[in-house]
Design a protein around this motif. Structure first.
Motif, PDB file in Angstrom:
ATOM      1  N   TRP A 130       0.636  -1.057  -0.190  1.00 43.35           N
ATOM      2  CA  TRP A 130      -0.488  -0.001   0.117  1.00 43.35           C
ATOM      3  C   TRP A 130       0.735   1.039   0.394  1.00 43.35           C
ATOM      4  O   TRP A 130       0.811   2.172  -0.653  1.00 43.35           O
ATOM      5  CB  TRP A 130      -1.097   0.020   1.060  1.00 43.35           C
ATOM      6  N   LEU A 131       1.998   1.333   0.669  1.00 43.49           N
ATOM      7  CA  LEU A 131       2.437   2.380   1.176  1.00 43.49           C
ATOM      8  C   LEU A 131       3.748   2.733  -0.297  1.00 43.49           C
ATOM      9  O   LEU A 131       3.536   3.442  -0.800  1.00 43.49           O
ATOM     10  CB  LEU A 131       3.855   2.490   2.154  1.00 43.49           C
ATOM     11  N   VAL A 132       4.196   1.567  -0.680  1.00 43.28           N
ATOM     12  CA  VAL A 132       5.250   2.128  -1.791  1.00 43.28           C
ATOM     13  C   VAL A 132       4.380   1.998  -2.952  1.00 43.28           C
ATOM     14  O   VAL A 132       4.786   2.292  -4.245  1.00 43.28           O
ATOM     15  CB  VAL A 132       5.537   0.366  -2.288  1.00 43.28           C
ATOM     16  N   SER A 133       3.433   1.301  -3.457  1.00 48.14           N
ATOM     17  CA  SER A 133       2.320   1.894  -4.541  1.00 48.14           C
ATOM     18  C   SER A 133       1.409   3.338  -4.741  1.00 48.14           C
ATOM     19  O   SER A 133       1.190   3.506  -5.423  1.00 48.14           O
ATOM     20  CB  SER A 133       1.060   0.675  -4.388  1.00 48.14           C
ATOM     21  N   LEU A 134       1.998   4.363  -3.125  1.00 55.08           N
ATOM     22  CA  LEU A 134       1.259   5.520  -3.290  1.00 55.08           C
ATOM     23  C   LEU A 134       1.553   6.379  -4.991  1.00 55.08           C
ATOM     24  O   LEU A 134       0.524   6.341  -4.950  1.00 55.08           O
ATOM     25  CB  LEU A 134       2.212   6.382  -2.996  1.00 55.08           C
TER      26      LEU A 134
END
Length: 275
Positions: A130-134
């Motif tokens: 979720w974080l890396v896909s921002l």
């Protein structure tokens, strides 16, 4: 770069919830499969699939809020990267038992190994997805068509995917030859960098970040992603952990001395390792 207004914070915030659900759903489904087959290494296959799911869900959620061309571009690039990675890891792990990394981790579990794996592996990786896909998420809410900067990001992504795919294929062929058992791979891209796949990942995520940069708001909220990924690749579970594991292999110290640790460059003189 000309600033583009109109980034929709409200729809983007709502999309963040949908993407979190997508990442969590993939990881929980993978956990259920892992319990059935008895190994947790399949979570590595789910990593790329989860990014693809986030991109697809965000594409649907951003309809009417972002430029269609940009949405199609970032979704396609993410899915191609994620599905290639998932297929490669699945082929590499076919017929093998538990990954030694997970075996060592679960051996220290206080209580239920499976409950520990759920917390420390699946839920943690879901949060990282979720974080890396921002950038993948934020780019889909930018209202402007892709600029030259966005296309430069796509080109950097392509360089990264090439390094990953070619490096993985070269290593697979090397390992398939019985004559190379116990030897250090120092050919092809592996002669230019000790980690062509990690360097490729680095380029992929900085490239996807550039797809947000036509909107200062989207870029600001996304910058954490390539920074975190770069740290993971060079300081976290990537380069540092792998080299610690490889340190005692015959010939690896000489390989390290002549080959760049990350950024590709011509190898130093000294010839190929004989080991």
């Amino acid at each position: 770069m000309t600033p583009v207004s109109g980034f929709g914070w409200g729809p983007f915030a709502e999309g963040l919830a949908w993407s979190a659900g997508a990442a969590l759903g993939v990881m929980l489904a993978t956990f259920a499969v892992a319990l059935r087959v008895g190994v947790h290494r399949i979570v590595d296959v789910a990593w790329g699939i989860a990014f693809t799911a986030v991109a697809a869900v965000t594409f649907a959620a951003s309809a009417g809020h972002g430029d269609l061309g940009r949405r199609l571009l970032v979704t396609s690039l993410t899915a191609l990267w994620g599905l290639r990675l998932a297929a490669h890891i699945a082929r590499r792990g076919r017929g093998h038992g538990e990954d030694p990394r997970y075996e060592a981790m679960l051996a220290k579990a206080p209580g239920s190994r499976n409950a520990y794996a759920l917390r420390k592996v699946y839920l943690l990786q879901g949060a990282l997805v979720w974080l890396v896909s921002l950038p993948v998420q934020a780019a889909q809410y930018v209202p402007a068509p892709p600029s030259a900067l966005a296309w430069a990001g796509a080109a950097l992504w392509a360089v990264g995917l090439g390094f990953e795919a070619v490096g993985d294929a070269q290593l697979a062929r090397f390992k398939a030859d019985p004559a190379n058992r116990g030897a250090v791979m120092d050919r092809g891209l592996w002669a230019w960098t000790r980690h062509p796949n990690y360097f490729g990942d680095f380029c992929v995520w900085w490239g996807l970040f550039l797809l947000t940069c036509d909107s200062p708001q989207a870029a600001a909220v996304s910058l954490v992603s390539p920074v975190v990924m770069s740290l993971l690749l060079t300081r976290g579970s990537g380069q540092r952990l792998l080299e610690r594991h490889m340190a005692d292999r015959p010939g690896y110290a000489a390989y390290m001395a002549r080959t760049s640790g990350f950024l590709p460059r011509p190898p130093k003189r000294g010839g190929r390792s004989a080991s």
